[in-house]
Structure formats: C-alpha cells, structure tokens
Design an enzyme around this catalytic site. Structure first.
Site, PDB file in Angstrom:
ATOM      1  N   GLU A 110      10.114   0.987  10.483  1.00  0.00           N
ATOM      2  CA  GLU A 110      11.107   2.048  10.299  1.00  0.00           C
ATOM      3  C   GLU A 110      10.368   3.341  10.601  1.00  0.00           C
ATOM      4  O   GLU A 110       9.583   3.823   9.793  1.00  0.00           O
ATOM      5  CB  GLU A 110      11.636   1.982   8.859  1.00  0.00           C
ATOM      6  CG  GLU A 110      13.017   2.588   8.720  1.00  0.00           C
ATOM      7  CD  GLU A 110      12.941   4.019   8.258  1.00  0.00           C
ATOM      8  OE1 GLU A 110      12.879   4.898   9.164  1.00  0.00           O
ATOM      9  OE2 GLU A 110      12.930   4.265   7.051  1.00  0.00           O
ATOM     10  N   LYS A 121       0.867  -1.184   0.000  1.00  0.00           N
ATOM     11  CA  LYS A 121       0.000   0.000   0.000  1.00  0.00           C
ATOM     12  C   LYS A 121       0.899   1.227   0.000  1.00  0.00           C
ATOM     13  O   LYS A 121       1.539   1.535   1.000  1.00  0.00           O
ATOM     14  CB  LYS A 121      -0.912   0.034   1.233  1.00  0.00           C
ATOM     15  CG  LYS A 121      -1.934   1.166   1.155  1.00  0.00           C
ATOM     16  CD  LYS A 121      -2.388   1.684   2.491  1.00  0.00           C
ATOM     17  CE  LYS A 121      -1.433   2.613   3.173  1.00  0.00           C
ATOM     18  NZ  LYS A 121      -1.088   3.867   2.453  1.00  0.00           N
ATOM     19  N   GLU A 128      10.096  15.903  15.178  1.00  0.00           N
ATOM     20  CA  GLU A 128      10.690  15.662  13.868  1.00  0.00           C
ATOM     21  C   GLU A 128      10.241  16.824  12.975  1.00  0.00           C
ATOM     22  O   GLU A 128       9.039  16.964  12.694  1.00  0.00           O
ATOM     23  CB  GLU A 128      10.178  14.316  13.339  1.00  0.00           C
ATOM     24  CG  GLU A 128      11.071  13.720  12.310  1.00  0.00           C
ATOM     25  CD  GLU A 128      10.654  12.296  11.936  1.00  0.00           C
ATOM     26  OE1 GLU A 128       9.516  11.881  12.206  1.00  0.00           O
ATOM     27  OE2 GLU A 128      11.502  11.595  11.356  1.00  0.00           O
ATOM     28  N   CYS A 136      13.558  10.659   7.366  1.00  0.00           N
ATOM     29  CA  CYS A 136      13.593  10.234   8.771  1.00  0.00           C
ATOM     30  C   CYS A 136      14.992  10.381   9.367  1.00  0.00           C
ATOM     31  O   CYS A 136      15.132  10.458  10.583  1.00  0.00           O
ATOM     32  CB  CYS A 136      13.178   8.779   8.898  1.00  0.00           C
ATOM     33  SG  CYS A 136      11.564   8.484   8.250  1.00  0.00           S
TER      34      CYS A 136
END
Ligand code: SIN
Length: 480
Positions: free
Chosen positions: A252, A176, A383, A286
């Site tokens: 992850e 997906k 983040e 990331c």
C-alpha cells in the site's frame, strides 16, 4: 497491568514498557520532547521470533475458524474498552488531534471485528469435473507466517488492517511498527495478550534498524507473506528483495489523489468533502486529496468558500480541546511541506491563505490554500503530506480526466458533480484503485482499500483483505 479509563493509566503503561537502556526514542511531534525510550529489536532477535512463530503456525492454523474468531472478537472488545487511553497514546506519539485519534481507535477495532467475522468465510469451491469418477475442489489455506511493516500516520489502524486478516486466515504475524510510533503498537500487543493471542502468533518488534529488519523479513524463507504500507520508493526496494524468496506481497504505497470539482457540483458537499479529504491528520494520509482540479466556471466560488472554511480550522497540540490540525510528524516533514509551497510560489502559484509555519511550533504548518498551480510544478507531482490544498484550473471534462490520470500513482481519486452521466463516465475513466464520487471520506473496513500502478499491489479490508493471506489448493480426487 491493564489500561483503564484515564490518563494516569497511560502513564503507567509508558512506565511499564519504558526501557532506560532502550535505543528507540519516541518523541512527541508537537515539541520533540521525549515520550518514552523502548527496546530496539535486532535482526537476530527478529529471526528468533520468526522461527518460534513458524513452529507455532501448525497449531494456529489447525484451530477452528470459530476459535480464532472468538479470540479476535475478545481483542476487538478490549481495544474498544480502552479507546480513550489508546487515543491519548496515538496523539502523544503521532500528534493527531484527540478527536481524530478516537476515530482511529474505532477504525482500528473495526478491522479486527470485520476479520473475526470473515475468518469463518474462507470458502473453497467444488468444480464440476470434465470426466466421470473424479471430484475436483479447492481448499483455502493460510499462506504461512506473515510480516508487516507499518507507518506512523495510523499507528493502530494500519496494524489491525494487516493483523486482523492474517490471524483470521490462520497466519501468525510479526509487525515492525514505524520508528516514530511504536507505543500504540505495543499497546495493541498488550491487549492481544489479554485476549489470549500469544507472542507465538502476534509479535511487535520496534527497532532502530528498519533496513536490517526489512531484510530479514524479505529474505526469510519462513516468512511467506510481506505486507507493507509506506512510500513507493521503499516499496520497490522491498519488492526486489522479496523476489529472492518469491514471497506473497501486499503493497500500500504512495498516492497523488486528484479531487475534481466540476461546474455542476453542489458546492456545500464539495467543500466538506475537500476538508475531510485534505485536512484529515493534517494532510498526512496516502489518500489525501493532493491536487484540486477545479473547473473554470466554479473556480472562484470554490476557492473563496474553501478559504473561508480553511481559515476556521483550529491548529494546535492534539490533546487541546477543539484542535483540528495537529503537528507534522517531525521537522523534516514540515520542511518538506514548506519547500513544496515555496517552490510553487516561486514558480507562480498564489497563496490564498496560510503558506508557512504556524506559531504553535516548528513542526506545525498553517492550513494553506494555493491557486494557480500548474502541472509542471513539483507540488503537483509530489505527495504533499501536509495541510496544503493546491488548486489547478481546468476547462473540460476530458482535460480533467487527462490531468487526473497523468501520474504514476493510482491510489484514490475524488470528484464532485451533479451530472449522473458524468458520474458514470468518471467512475470508469479514472485509473485509480478507489474513487470517491461526491464523497471525500472513502475509508472503511468493509471495502477493499488499495491502489493500481505505482500505488501498490493487493487490497486490505473488505472480503478481499482475507484473500491476501490465503492460498488456493486444487484437489483432483479420483475413484469416487
Ligand atoms: C493511509 O494513509 O495509508 C491510510 C488511510 C486510510 O486508511 O484512510
């Protein structure tokens, strides 16, 4: 229909996959215009595909490793032969500059090539038996049908990093892709078919119902492995749901990478490392440097050199010549970056350059350097996912290590120093899955990528990437 070597063929591809009644709209992040409308798969569609793939699993796993490897190599060759068109597609739906998109195509293909080779190295072992008359050994076997949920920031590479090892190990995989970037995924699928990889073995299912599809993946007893790249909060939800079927998982997840610059750093490489690590994909990775920790003796020199370099970064639409910073993926993403900067400034941080939206459009953010950031500020603990370098001063090595590790995240960390003993100390002390020692660009298909703590579980790439799709079966054979 095949990709060729020019933009016209991207248009042909878009026409071919477009569905006027499709519920999934793909927008260009540069101006929010419609790029294509594609079919959205429902939970029932996905369940049917999973059943078909489960039926196909025995024949895929029983092909020789060499036969699987040959198909993967053919796929790799087709990806490389279509680099330019794939790169244009990535830029269209994800916004990253064309030069970076070309780099992503090479990065994506490299995972297929690497795992085509690793397919042949799924070694078991012979165990010396503690008694005579027995042979003990292990077999490495594919876990079964695998599912992947992939992000928009690397719409090709985050798929190939999962599908490469899955197929190599003998596991069919259903993917997906992110709602924002299904086109690159569909192009990969198209090339896979040309390489002889059928939809019973690799299937892409774009959807407007990601939660429903995620539920099907997690709760299906036919899916034996889920690999997810995305945020830590979503990863935690998926982990809980996967518990119901005790599925293998790779996660992850988010990061909060420190980038530590010591007084004894070589300033030139430190600045280049900072640019590479912080501004790749407009800060939307990331592993991006998220917190610059700079020692007091080099602080002012580092800030001034970084600001000079950041001011030179060219912002604009990804397809424009020479552009280095494209748009943020959407307005909500740009708003989040803006909120973090405004909050930091309201709490005492100083804008050295940039600081707000860019004139190129609403989703563009100026490359920004902030100083005077302190650990209590939201930006220090979030983040950022935008082109903002946030700088905090420190005095001692112990303080830097303490600040670097004081986060629930543990994906990537970077440091710059010329002191060999300090390099060794930092390599051991940083609580991260990946460390860049005088290196701002650590990603490669040949090494294990992944985090510790709330940044994830498992590794992708490297020899370890294949392990994620293999079970170990121990056999005790008596009477030999
Ligand atoms: C990511 O942002 O999730 C991946 C970045 C990389 O592979 O370098």
């Amino acid at each position: 229909m095949a990709f060729g070597s020019d933009l016209v063929e991207v248009d042909d591809f878009l026409r071919e996959i477009s569905d006027p009644d499709g519920a999934l709209e793909v927008l260009n992040p540069a101006d929010a215009t419609l790029v294509a409308r594609v079919r959205s798969f429902s939970a029932d569609d996905v369940a049917r595909h999973i059943a078909t793939m489960n039926d196909a699993w025995p024949s895929w796993r029983s092909e020789s490793a060499k036969a699987r490897s040959i198909r993967l190599k053919a796929w790799n060759d087709l990806i490389l032969a279509n680099s330019e068109n794939l790169a244009r597609l990535v830029t269209l739906e994800c916004g990253k500059p064309l030069a970076e998109a070309r780099g992503e195509v090479a990065y994506a293909a490299a995972f297929i090539e690497w795992f085509a080779e690793e397919a042949k190295r799924a070694y078991g072992e012979v165990i010396p038996a503690p008694v005579s008359g027995k042979n003990l050994f292990t077999l490495r076997q594919p876990v079964g049908v695998a599912a992947a949920i992939t992000p928009w920031n690397f719409p090709l590479a985050m798929i190939t990093r999962k599908v490469g090892p899955a197929l190599a190990a003998g596991c069919p995989m259903i993917v997906k892709p992110a709602e924002a970037t299904p086109l690159s995924a569909l192009a990969l699928e198209h090339l896979a078919r040309e390489a002889g990889i059928s939809e019973r073995v690799f299937k892409v299912v774009p959807t407007v119902a990601p939660v429903d599809i995620g539920d099907v993946f997690c709760r299906s007893t036919e899916i034996r492995k889920l690999s997810f790249t995305g945020s830590t909060p979503v990863g935690k939800i998926l982990l809980e749901k996967c518990a119901s079927t005790v599925k293998r998982v790779s996660m992850e997840l988010g990061g909060n990478a420190p980038f530590i610059v010591f007084d004894d750093a070589d300033i030139g490489p430190a600045i280049e490392g900072a640019i590479a690590s912080k501004f790749r994909n407009a800060g939307q990775t990331c592993v991006c440097a998220n917190r610059f920790l700079v020692q007091d003796g080099i602080h002012d020199q580092f800030v001034s050199a970084l600001v000079d370099r950041v001011r030179q970064l060219k912002v604009g639409r990804g397809e424009e010549e020479g552009v280095q910073i494209g748009p943020i993926i959407n307005e909500a993403g740009a708003q989040k970056v803006e909120n973090l900067v405004v909050d930091a400034v309201n709490n005492g941080a100083h804008v050295e350059c940039g600081g707000g939206r860019h004139s190129a459009g609403m989703s563009f953010f100026e490359p920004t350097v902030l100083t005077g950031v302190t650990p209590d500020m939201t930006i220090f603990n979030s983040e950022i996912f935008g082109p903002v370098a946030s700088i905090t001063k420190f005095a001692t090595e112990a303080e830097a290590i303490r600040m670097a590790n004081a986060t629930p995240y543990g994906l990537a960390a970077y440091f710059f120093t010329e002191d060999r003993k300090r390099i060794s100390r930092l390599n051991h002390a940083l609580e991260y899955g990946m460390v860049g020692a005088n290196d701002g660009m650590i990603s490669t298909e040949v090494a294990p990528f992944g985090g510790v703590k709330e940044s994830g579980l498992g590794r992708e790439g490297g020899r370890q990437g294949l392990e994620e799709y293999l079970e170990t079966k121990y056999v005790s054979a008596s009477g030999y």
